[in-house]
Structures are given as structure tokens and as C-alpha cells.
Motif scaffolding. Structure first.
Motif, PDB file in Angstrom:
ATOM      1  N   ASP A  59      42.738  55.874-109.150  1.00  0.00           N
ATOM      2  CA  ASP A  59      41.150  55.403-108.374  1.00  0.00           C
ATOM      3  C   ASP A  59      41.445  54.627-107.301  1.00  0.00           C
ATOM      4  OD1 ASP A  59      38.366  55.334-108.119  1.00  0.00           O
ATOM      5  OD2 ASP A  59      38.730  53.554-109.797  1.00  0.00           O
ATOM      6  N   ARG A  60      41.146  53.033-107.495  1.00  0.00           N
ATOM      7  CA  ARG A  60      41.741  52.102-106.451  1.00  0.00           C
ATOM      8  C   ARG A  60      43.113  51.656-106.620  1.00  0.00           C
ATOM      9  NH1 ARG A  60      38.675  49.745-102.741  1.00  0.00           N
ATOM     10  NH2 ARG A  60      39.331  47.959-102.992  1.00  0.00           N
ATOM     11  N   ALA A  61      44.063  51.586-107.652  1.00  0.00           N
ATOM     12  CA  ALA A  61      45.394  51.310-107.944  1.00  0.00           C
ATOM     13  C   ALA A  61      46.561  53.231-108.693  1.00  0.00           C
ATOM     14  CB  ALA A  61      45.476  50.149-109.225  1.00  0.00           C
ATOM     15  N   PRO A  62      48.053  52.658-108.694  1.00  0.00           N
ATOM     16  CA  PRO A  62      48.611  53.396-108.783  1.00  0.00           C
ATOM     17  C   PRO A  62      48.437  53.530-110.003  1.00  0.00           C
ATOM     18  CG  PRO A  62      50.153  51.848-107.760  1.00  0.00           C
ATOM     19  CD  PRO A  62      48.349  51.723-107.639  1.00  0.00           C
ATOM     20  N   THR A  63      48.982  54.550-110.683  1.00  0.00           N
ATOM     21  CA  THR A  63      49.337  54.617-112.195  1.00  0.00           C
ATOM     22  C   THR A  63      50.504  54.229-112.685  1.00  0.00           C
ATOM     23  OG1 THR A  63      48.973  56.823-111.724  1.00  0.00           O
ATOM     24  CG2 THR A  63      46.715  56.016-112.398  1.00  0.00           C
ATOM     25  N   ARG A  64      51.220  54.839-113.260  1.00  0.00           N
ATOM     26  CA  ARG A  64      52.395  55.135-113.752  1.00  0.00           C
ATOM     27  C   ARG A  64      52.328  56.604-114.206  1.00  0.00           C
ATOM     28  NH1 ARG A  64      56.338  51.346-115.498  1.00  0.00           N
ATOM     29  NH2 ARG A  64      54.651  50.155-116.210  1.00  0.00           N
ATOM     30  N   LEU A  65      51.894  57.735-114.534  1.00  0.00           N
ATOM     31  CA  LEU A  65      51.853  58.905-113.827  1.00  0.00           C
ATOM     32  C   LEU A  65      51.954  59.484-112.668  1.00  0.00           C
ATOM     33  CD1 LEU A  65      49.028  61.089-116.364  1.00  0.00           C
ATOM     34  CD2 LEU A  65      51.057  62.779-114.828  1.00  0.00           C
ATOM     35  N   TYR A  66      51.686  59.205-111.490  1.00  0.00           N
ATOM     36  CA  TYR A  66      51.954  59.467-109.697  1.00  0.00           C
ATOM     37  C   TYR A  66      53.370  58.489-109.494  1.00  0.00           C
ATOM     38  CZ  TYR A  66      51.924  58.278-105.311  1.00  0.00           C
ATOM     39  OH  TYR A  66      52.122  58.426-103.715  1.00  0.00           O
ATOM     40  N   MET A  67      53.425  57.602-110.279  1.00  0.00           N
ATOM     41  CA  MET A  67      54.722  57.161-110.303  1.00  0.00           C
ATOM     42  C   MET A  67      56.000  58.215-110.718  1.00  0.00           C
ATOM     43  SD  MET A  67      56.697  54.105-109.708  1.00  0.00           S
ATOM     44  CE  MET A  67      57.657  54.028-110.209  1.00  0.00           C
ATOM     45  N   CYS A 166      37.113  60.999 -89.046  1.00  0.00           N
ATOM     46  CA  CYS A 166      37.345  60.746 -89.986  1.00  0.00           C
ATOM     47  C   CYS A 166      37.965  59.150 -90.139  1.00  0.00           C
ATOM     48  CB  CYS A 166      38.124  61.739 -90.592  1.00  0.00           C
ATOM     49  SG  CYS A 166      38.315  60.981 -92.466  1.00  0.00           S
ATOM     50  N   SER A 167      37.317  58.040 -91.197  1.00  0.00           N
ATOM     51  CA  SER A 167      37.869  56.626 -91.497  1.00  0.00           C
ATOM     52  C   SER A 167      38.287  55.983 -93.015  1.00  0.00           C
ATOM     53  CB  SER A 167      37.108  55.896 -91.001  1.00  0.00           C
ATOM     54  OG  SER A 167      35.474  56.372 -91.629  1.00  0.00           O
ATOM     55  N   LYS A 168      37.783  58.109 -93.453  1.00  0.00           N
ATOM     56  CA  LYS A 168      37.641  57.494 -94.932  1.00  0.00           C
ATOM     57  C   LYS A 168      39.710  56.548 -95.620  1.00  0.00           C
ATOM     58  CE  LYS A 168      36.050  62.334 -96.244  1.00  0.00           C
ATOM     59  NZ  LYS A 168      34.513  61.743 -96.705  1.00  0.00           N
ATOM     60  N   ALA A 177      43.319  47.643 -95.457  1.00  0.00           N
ATOM     61  CA  ALA A 177      44.970  47.820 -94.283  1.00  0.00           C
ATOM     62  C   ALA A 177      44.829  48.131 -92.927  1.00  0.00           C
ATOM     63  CB  ALA A 177      45.911  46.714 -95.574  1.00  0.00           C
ATOM     64  N   ILE A 178      43.897  49.326 -93.441  1.00  0.00           N
ATOM     65  CA  ILE A 178      43.965  50.317 -92.331  1.00  0.00           C
ATOM     66  C   ILE A 178      42.925  49.919 -91.210  1.00  0.00           C
ATOM     67  CG2 ILE A 178      43.373  53.077 -91.141  1.00  0.00           C
ATOM     68  CD1 ILE A 178      44.304  53.714 -94.959  1.00  0.00           C
ATOM     69  N   LYS A 179      43.709  49.995 -90.021  1.00  0.00           N
ATOM     70  CA  LYS A 179      42.685  48.689 -88.539  1.00  0.00           C
ATOM     71  C   LYS A 179      41.308  50.476 -87.847  1.00  0.00           C
ATOM     72  CE  LYS A 179      45.557  45.636 -87.302  1.00  0.00           C
ATOM     73  NZ  LYS A 179      46.757  44.754 -85.918  1.00  0.00           N
ATOM     74  N   ASN A 180      41.428  51.796 -88.686  1.00  0.00           N
ATOM     75  CA  ASN A 180      40.833  52.790 -87.583  1.00  0.00           C
ATOM     76  C   ASN A 180      40.891  52.609 -86.376  1.00  0.00           C
ATOM     77  OD1 ASN A 180      39.045  55.261 -88.520  1.00  0.00           O
ATOM     78  ND2 ASN A 180      37.091  53.065 -88.451  1.00  0.00           N
ATOM     79  N   VAL A 181      42.459  53.037 -85.907  1.00  0.00           N
ATOM     80  CA  VAL A 181      42.127  53.217 -84.774  1.00  0.00           C
ATOM     81  C   VAL A 181      43.699  55.139 -84.710  1.00  0.00           C
ATOM     82  CG1 VAL A 181      44.841  52.751 -83.419  1.00  0.00           C
ATOM     83  CG2 VAL A 181      43.345  50.874 -84.669  1.00  0.00           C
ATOM     84  N   VAL A 220      46.187  55.275-102.146  1.00  0.00           N
ATOM     85  CA  VAL A 220      44.997  54.798-102.519  1.00  0.00           C
ATOM     86  C   VAL A 220      44.785  56.754-101.276  1.00  0.00           C
ATOM     87  CG1 VAL A 220      42.391  54.356-101.812  1.00  0.00           C
ATOM     88  CG2 VAL A 220      44.161  53.698-104.174  1.00  0.00           C
ATOM     89  N   CYS A 221      45.474  56.358-100.535  1.00  0.00           N
ATOM     90  CA  CYS A 221      45.672  56.524 -98.444  1.00  0.00           C
ATOM     91  C   CYS A 221      45.555  57.939 -98.491  1.00  0.00           C
ATOM     92  CB  CYS A 221      45.686  55.570 -97.532  1.00  0.00           C
ATOM     93  SG  CYS A 221      47.361  55.342 -97.779  1.00  0.00           S
TER      94      CYS A 221
END
Ligand code: B12
Ligand code: SF4
Ligand code: SF4
Length: 243
Positions: A59-67, A166-168, A177-181, A220-221
Motif C-alpha cells: 500500500d504505502r510501504a513494502p512487504t516481506r512478500l515483495y522483498m 501523468c503524475s501518479k 520525493a518525486i519532483k514531477n519533472v 510504491v512508485c
């Protein structure tokens, strides 16, 4: 020289895409050591996608499964790179496989060479607003590895940036952290695309240490990027990639 046999071998070994970069286009890229590219003229860029299901756990953070998937794909990519290096040597060329995910300079956060920059020049995708390599078939779920060679392989051509309006990723980043550039080919520095320290702190302090994942991952990104959603190969958009 025809690169098809090496590309076919990469795909047979489990890679999803493979392209050839002309290293002349990357002379300005910082490397460790500085003379890493001396004696090499091309790079085989290989990508394997982390299955989308792993991102559904985020969701807004990584999980052990993703790791777990992150580690497994890195391991497979390292093995594919060794097979490609062996094939290059059996064709009479020189080869150097670069580790998929190794940080050599922990202060400046650098590996031997940027796999993203190599993959971009090899036509595997464009560098998105999240600074990741976006492949039209797999988005930034694609993890990457590089094999340097002196074989005179026919190089592929870079592709155009398709982020558009897009700016998702910028909207969803938990660190802001993403400047949308948008950049036509690549940013001049990581700071042009990101508030770099915000991303680094989020991954190293909040996720690796406090969440106890041990490694600076996020995801997340990658998850929110529309290009990361699974798509049927026949639905188009990937004609020129992964040959
Ligand atoms: C150190 C590192 C980190 C650090 C620093 C990140 C960073 N942006 O440098 C931290 C821990 C923060 C990190 C975070 C993440 N990482 Co990381 N990381 C690396 C690692 C090991 C080295 C990166 C490096 O040396 N960068 C050096 C700088 C100079 O290069 P760069 O970041 O690519 O940016 C420049 C170039 O791409 C460039 N460029 C493009 N073309 C050209 C051409 C020329 C001539 C020049 C000069 C520049 C240039 O423009 C940028 C500015 O110069 C690589 C593996 C590798 N060896 O590539 C993985 C890697 C970049 N990470 C990856 C991923 C996925 C992540 C995360 C999503 C975490 C996760 N797994 O969940 C986040 C994303 C953060 C973000 N938005 O960028 C993937 C990216 C895959 C992809 N599709 O893009 C890689 C390639 C690992 C892999 N094997 O797939 N990572
Ligand atoms: S890796 Fe996470 S913190 Fe870094 S830019 Fe992407 S979403 Fe933001
Ligand atoms: S989420 Fe949108 S802006 Fe960000 S990398 Fe993907 S396409 Fe580009």
C-alpha cells in the motif's frame, strides 16, 4: 554482428526482454571503477519483471512478500547474466557480468554502473518521472542486469519518453520525493528528478531499519505507474521491444 542468438538465449533462460546498448553513448556515465568500460564497446541489457501480484501486497510501504520476489528476481538475473557472459566468451568475445543489485559506494549510493542508463540506451524503455526505467510491456516492474562485451553486436535505439501529463508516482510517493519533472532522454542528475535524500531516508531508515526489512526497498512508485499493470502481449505497445 547479429544479436539475435544472445537475445534468444536470454529469453530462454527466463528473461522477459533483452536489448543491446552502444557504449559510445554512455562515455559520460560514472562507473566504479572509473575505467570499467575500457575495452568494451557494447552491453547486453537484460530485464525480468517482478510479477504484479507482489505489488498488490503493497500500500504505502513494502512487504516481506515483495522483498522475497525482489531477491529471487535479482538471483535469476545474476544467473542469466553469467550464462550470457559464457555464451559471449564461447563466441570469442570478452564479457563482464555486472551484479544485478549491489551497492559499492554506500555514501553516494552507487553500483558499478547504472543498469537503467544501459537499458535506456538499449531501447528497453524510457526513464520515467520516478527515475526508473519504464518498459512499455512491464512498466518499472522490470528489474535489470548488464553484461559488458567487446563483440560488435548490432545496437538497439533508445525510445521516447511516454510519461506525458501523468503524475501518479509523484502523487503516491510516501516521501514526497518525486519532483514531477519530465526529461526528453535522461536527467542530468538524480536531484533533477527526485528530492533524493527524502527517498533514501524513507527506504534506509523507515523501511529497512524500522520496518525491519533489512534492505532499502519500496515499490510504491512502481505499483502506481499505469505501465506496470499486466497487459497481454498481443495488445500492442511492445512491438519493438524484447526481440
Ligand atoms: C544504489 C541503488 C539504489 C539507491 C539509490 C537510487 C538511485 N536512484 O541511484 C536507493 C537505495 C535509494 C535505491 C532505491 C530504489 N531502487 Co535501486 N538501485 C541502486 C543500484 C544498486 C545502483 C544505482 C546507481 O549506481 N545509480 C547511479 C546513478 C548515477 O544512476 P541512476 O540512478 O540510474 O540515474 C542516472 C542515470 O540513469 C542517468 N542516465 C540515463 N542515461 C544516461 C546517459 C548518460 C551519459 C548519463 C551521464 C546519465 C544517464 O540519469 C540519471 C542521472 O544521471 C541499482 C543497480 C544498478 N547497478 O544499476 C539499483 C536499481 C536502480 N534500483 C532499482 C529499484 C527498483 C529501486 C527501488 C524502486 C527500490 C525497490 N526495489 O523497491 C527504489 C527507487 C528509487 C528511485 N525512484 O530512483 C532497480 C531499477 C529498475 C528499473 N526498472 O528502473 C535497479 C536498476 C536494480 C535492478 N537490478 O533492477 N536504489
Ligand atoms: S522508491 Fe518509494 S520513496 Fe522512493 S521515489 Fe519511489 S515511492 Fe518515493
Ligand atoms: S506513474 Fe506516470 S509519471 Fe510516473 S513514471 Fe509512470 S507514467 Fe511516468
Amino acid at each position: 554482428m547479429d544479436s539475435k542468438p544472445l537475445k534468444e538465449l536470454a529469453l530462454e533462460c527466463g528473461a522477459h526482454v533483452c536489448g543491446i546498448a552502444d557504449l559510445d553513448l554512455l562515455q559520460e556515465l560514472p562507473t566504479i571503477p572509473e575505467n570499467l568500460l575500457d575495452g568494451y564497446t557494447r552491453a547486453v541489457s537484460i530485464g525480468m519483471a517482478v510479477p504484479y501480484g507482489a505489488f498488490l501486497t503493497i500500500d504505502r510501504a513494502p512487504t516481506r512478500l515483495y522483498m522475497h520476489h525482489y531477491r529471487t528476481v535479482n538471483d535469476i538475473l545474476d544467473r542469466i547474466a553469467l550464462k550470457i557472459a559464457a555464451a559471449v566468451e564461447s563466441m570469442g568475445g570478452k564479457a563482464l557480468a555486472i551484479p544485478a543489485s549491489e551497492i559499492l559506494d554506500h555514501k553516494q549510493l552507487l553500483g558499478n554502473i547504472s543498469h537503467k542508463a544501459v537499458a535506456r540506451v538499449a531501447g528497453l524503455g524510457w526513464q520515467g518521472k520516478n527515475l526508473l526505467l519504464i518498459n512499455p510491456q512491464y512498466g518499472s516492474r522490470l528489474r535489470l542486469v548488464t553484461v559488458l562485451t567487446d563483440l560488435n553486436l548490432d545496437p538497439d535505439a533508445p525510445v521516447k519518453n511516454r510519461c506525458g501529463k501523468c503524475s501518479k508516482c509523484a502523487d503516491a510517493c510516501p516521501a514526497g520525493a518525486i519532483k514531477n519533472v519530465t526529461f526528453a532522454d535522461h536527467p542530468r542528475s538524480r536531484d533533477e528528478a527526485l528530492y533524493f535524500e527524502r527517498c533514501v531516508n524513507k527506504l534506509t531508515r523507515d523501511f529497512a531499519e524500522e520496518l525491519g526489512l533489512g534492505k532499502p526497498v519500496c515499490g510504491v512508485c512502481i505499483k502506481v505507474c499505469p505501465w506496470s499493470r499486466p497487459r497481454r502481449k498481443s495488445s500492442g505497445g511492445n512491438g519493438e521491444f524484447g526481440k
